[in-house]
Design a protein around this motif. Structure first.
Motif, PDB file in Angstrom:
ATOM      1  N   HIS A 192       0.865  -1.170   0.000  1.00  0.00           N
ATOM      2  CA  HIS A 192       0.000   0.000   0.000  1.00  0.00           C
ATOM      3  C   HIS A 192       0.910   1.230   0.000  1.00  0.00           C
ATOM      4  O   HIS A 192       1.714   1.412   0.926  1.00  0.00           O
ATOM      5  N   ILE A 193       0.799   2.050  -1.036  1.00  0.00           N
ATOM      6  CA  ILE A 193       1.669   3.224  -1.174  1.00  0.00           C
ATOM      7  C   ILE A 193       0.856   4.490  -0.954  1.00  0.00           C
ATOM      8  O   ILE A 193      -0.180   4.687  -1.610  1.00  0.00           O
ATOM      9  N   ILE A 194       1.320   5.318  -0.048  1.00  0.00           N
ATOM     10  CA  ILE A 194       0.668   6.595   0.234  1.00  0.00           C
ATOM     11  C   ILE A 194       1.597   7.699  -0.217  1.00  0.00           C
ATOM     12  O   ILE A 194       2.738   7.811   0.280  1.00  0.00           O
ATOM     13  N   ASP A 195       1.146   8.501  -1.197  1.00  0.00           N
ATOM     14  CA  ASP A 195       1.966   9.625  -1.653  1.00  0.00           C
ATOM     15  C   ASP A 195       1.182  10.934  -1.700  1.00  0.00           C
ATOM     16  O   ASP A 195       1.728  11.976  -2.072  1.00  0.00           O
ATOM     17  N   ASP A 196      -0.096  10.875  -1.326  1.00  0.00           N
ATOM     18  CA  ASP A 196      -0.886  12.092  -1.205  1.00  0.00           C
ATOM     19  C   ASP A 196      -0.398  12.871   0.021  1.00  0.00           C
ATOM     20  O   ASP A 196      -0.267  12.304   1.121  1.00  0.00           O
ATOM     21  N   LYS A 197      -0.137  14.144  -0.138  1.00  0.00           N
ATOM     22  CA  LYS A 197       0.478  14.946   0.923  1.00  0.00           C
ATOM     23  C   LYS A 197      -0.334  14.937   2.211  1.00  0.00           C
ATOM     24  O   LYS A 197       0.225  14.843   3.308  1.00  0.00           O
ATOM     25  N   GLU A 198      -1.656  15.031   2.100  1.00  0.00           N
ATOM     26  CA  GLU A 198      -2.490  15.065   3.301  1.00  0.00           C
ATOM     27  C   GLU A 198      -2.540  13.692   3.976  1.00  0.00           C
ATOM     28  O   GLU A 198      -2.448  13.590   5.202  1.00  0.00           O
ATOM     29  N   LEU A 199      -2.689  12.651   3.170  1.00  0.00           N
ATOM     30  CA  LEU A 199      -2.722  11.300   3.731  1.00  0.00           C
ATOM     31  C   LEU A 199      -1.373  10.926   4.353  1.00  0.00           C
ATOM     32  O   LEU A 199      -1.315  10.182   5.340  1.00  0.00           O
ATOM     33  N   LEU A 200      -0.302  11.438   3.760  1.00  0.00           N
ATOM     34  CA  LEU A 200       1.030  11.158   4.290  1.00  0.00           C
ATOM     35  C   LEU A 200       1.169  11.611   5.733  1.00  0.00           C
ATOM     36  O   LEU A 200       1.812  10.946   6.552  1.00  0.00           O
ATOM     37  N   LYS A 201       0.572  12.750   6.053  1.00  0.00           N
ATOM     38  CA  LYS A 201       0.672  13.283   7.416  1.00  0.00           C
ATOM     39  C   LYS A 201       0.132  12.290   8.444  1.00  0.00           C
ATOM     40  O   LYS A 201       0.669  12.164   9.544  1.00  0.00           O
ATOM     41  N   THR A 202      -0.920  11.588   8.069  1.00  0.00           N
ATOM     42  CA  THR A 202      -1.491  10.574   8.968  1.00  0.00           C
ATOM     43  C   THR A 202      -0.669   9.299   8.949  1.00  0.00           C
ATOM     44  O   THR A 202      -0.348   8.728   9.995  1.00  0.00           O
ATOM     45  N   ALA A 203      -0.295   8.856   7.739  1.00  0.00           N
ATOM     46  CA  ALA A 203       0.389   7.566   7.587  1.00  0.00           C
ATOM     47  C   ALA A 203       1.719   7.524   8.324  1.00  0.00           C
ATOM     48  O   ALA A 203       2.018   6.551   9.027  1.00  0.00           O
ATOM     49  N   VAL A 204       2.540   8.576   8.179  1.00  0.00           N
ATOM     50  CA  VAL A 204       3.887   8.545   8.756  1.00  0.00           C
ATOM     51  C   VAL A 204       3.870   8.579  10.273  1.00  0.00           C
ATOM     52  O   VAL A 204       4.875   8.260  10.924  1.00  0.00           O
ATOM     53  N   ALA A 205       2.723   8.948  10.854  1.00  0.00           N
ATOM     54  CA  ALA A 205       2.630   9.008  12.317  1.00  0.00           C
ATOM     55  C   ALA A 205       2.145   7.695  12.920  1.00  0.00           C
ATOM     56  O   ALA A 205       2.196   7.519  14.138  1.00  0.00           O
ATOM     57  N   LEU A 206       1.689   6.761  12.082  1.00  0.00           N
ATOM     58  CA  LEU A 206       1.134   5.514  12.609  1.00  0.00           C
ATOM     59  C   LEU A 206       2.177   4.591  13.241  1.00  0.00           C
ATOM     60  O   LEU A 206       1.936   4.045  14.316  1.00  0.00           O
ATOM     61  N   PRO A 207       3.324   4.375  12.604  1.00  0.00           N
ATOM     62  CA  PRO A 207       4.357   3.585  13.293  1.00  0.00           C
ATOM     63  C   PRO A 207       5.074   4.463  14.310  1.00  0.00           C
ATOM     64  O   PRO A 207       4.911   5.680  14.313  1.00  0.00           O
ATOM     65  N   MET A 208       5.859   3.868  15.159  1.00  0.00           N
ATOM     66  CA  MET A 208       6.645   4.636  16.132  1.00  0.00           C
ATOM     67  C   MET A 208       8.051   4.833  15.581  1.00  0.00           C
ATOM     68  O   MET A 208       8.481   4.132  14.670  1.00  0.00           O
ATOM     69  N   GLY A 209       8.764   5.798  16.120  1.00  0.00           N
ATOM     70  CA  GLY A 209      10.161   5.986  15.752  1.00  0.00           C
ATOM     71  C   GLY A 209      10.406   6.887  14.571  1.00  0.00           C
ATOM     72  O   GLY A 209      11.525   6.920  14.047  1.00  0.00           O
ATOM     73  N   THR A 210       9.396   7.621  14.119  1.00  0.00           N
ATOM     74  CA  THR A 210       9.592   8.498  12.964  1.00  0.00           C
ATOM     75  C   THR A 210       9.663   9.982  13.346  1.00  0.00           C
ATOM     76  O   THR A 210       9.770  10.834  12.468  1.00  0.00           O
TER      77      THR A 210
END
Length: 270
Positions: free
Chosen positions: A144-162
């Protein structure tokens, strides 16, 4: 098996044909290379096996859904998707030294340029990734690839350590495992093994395309699992395995130096 038996697989050929017929009925078979592979392998099986009561019945079932197919016609014009001998003429000419250089080039990059990643490049990397070995070639994973700027803001926060570099990620990949193809507890780890094999090829391929990546651990924490499942709209049998941040490496962003363990420590001959 060598030498090949004149009759084999009688214990599970009926189940195999059951599955084959089920797939044929549910999917569009036109230009589907996997369906062609299933068909060619079964045709070859029925061609090489000697007559046998169990096999004869299954052969008739196979031909019933392929009425125009000739099992004896192994000289078909198109390439047949059955076992083959390794052909040195088709081998890569990449030397070990160049490959080793690539493995050292690939490092976890956390600083990317503010530049969108072409989806065609990601697709190319995935094409390389899916050449990785997979138990029974099930390939029990998807990207699953997320490259939409708004969706990215949510996606990158889901795992820890970022924290600290999540904002820099230009495309975010979530490798998702599918457990629907397994019925036995002995296979419960295969989604992690097969996906990880593919993910390493994916990251190496990205390097050859001028892109960098950062593998991100997926925490086995229930509330995170639920959030990711809701975000990606996953099915009950799907599990997040790991995430990968992608982008064009920022030349001014430093890469953490990682000294690897010595060969003598990590390698054990018996």
């Amino acid at each position: 098996m060598r030498p090949r038996k004149e009759v084999f697989a009688t214990a599970f050929i009926a189940e195999t044909v059951d599955s084959y017929i089920g797939v044929i009925k549910k999917r569009d078979t036109k230009e589907n290379l996997q369906i062609k592979w299933f068909t060619d392998v079964l045709a070859e099986y029925f061609h090489v096996c000697k007559p046998h009561p169990i096999i004869n019945v299954q052969k008739e079932r196979f031909l019933k859904v392929n009425p125009d197919f000739s099992i004896a016609d192994n000289g078909r014009e198109e390439e047949v998707s059955i076992p083959y001998f390794r052909n040195k003429a088709s081998f890569s000419d990449i030397s070990y030294e160049e490959f080793y250089k690539l493995t050292k080039q690939r490092r976890s990059v956390r600083w990317f340029l503010d530049r969108s990643v072409d989806r065609e490049l990601i697709d190319k990397a995935i094409l390389a990734a899916i050449q990785a070995p997979s138990a029974c070639n099930r390939q029990p994973f998807e990207y699953h690839i997320i490259d939409d700027k708004e969706l990215l803001k949510t996606a990158v926060a889901l795992p820890m350590g970022t924290t600290g570099y999540a904002h820099s990620i230009q495309a975010f990949v979530v490798a998702v495992g599918n457990l629907d193809a397994y019925f036995d507890e002995r296979d419960r780890h295969l989604i992690y093994i097969d996906a990880s094999l593919a993910n390493m090829s994916l990251m190496l391929a990205l390097e050859t395309l001028g892109l960098a990546s950062c593998p991100i651990n997926w925490p086995d924490i229930e509330d995170r699992e639920q959030k990711m499942a809701e975000f990606l709209k996953l099915k009950p049998y799907q599990r997040p395995i790991m995430c990968i941040g992608i982008g064009y490496p920022d030349p001014d962003g430093m890469v953490a130096y990682s000294e690897k363990r010595p060969l003598e420590v990590i390698r054990k001959y018996k």
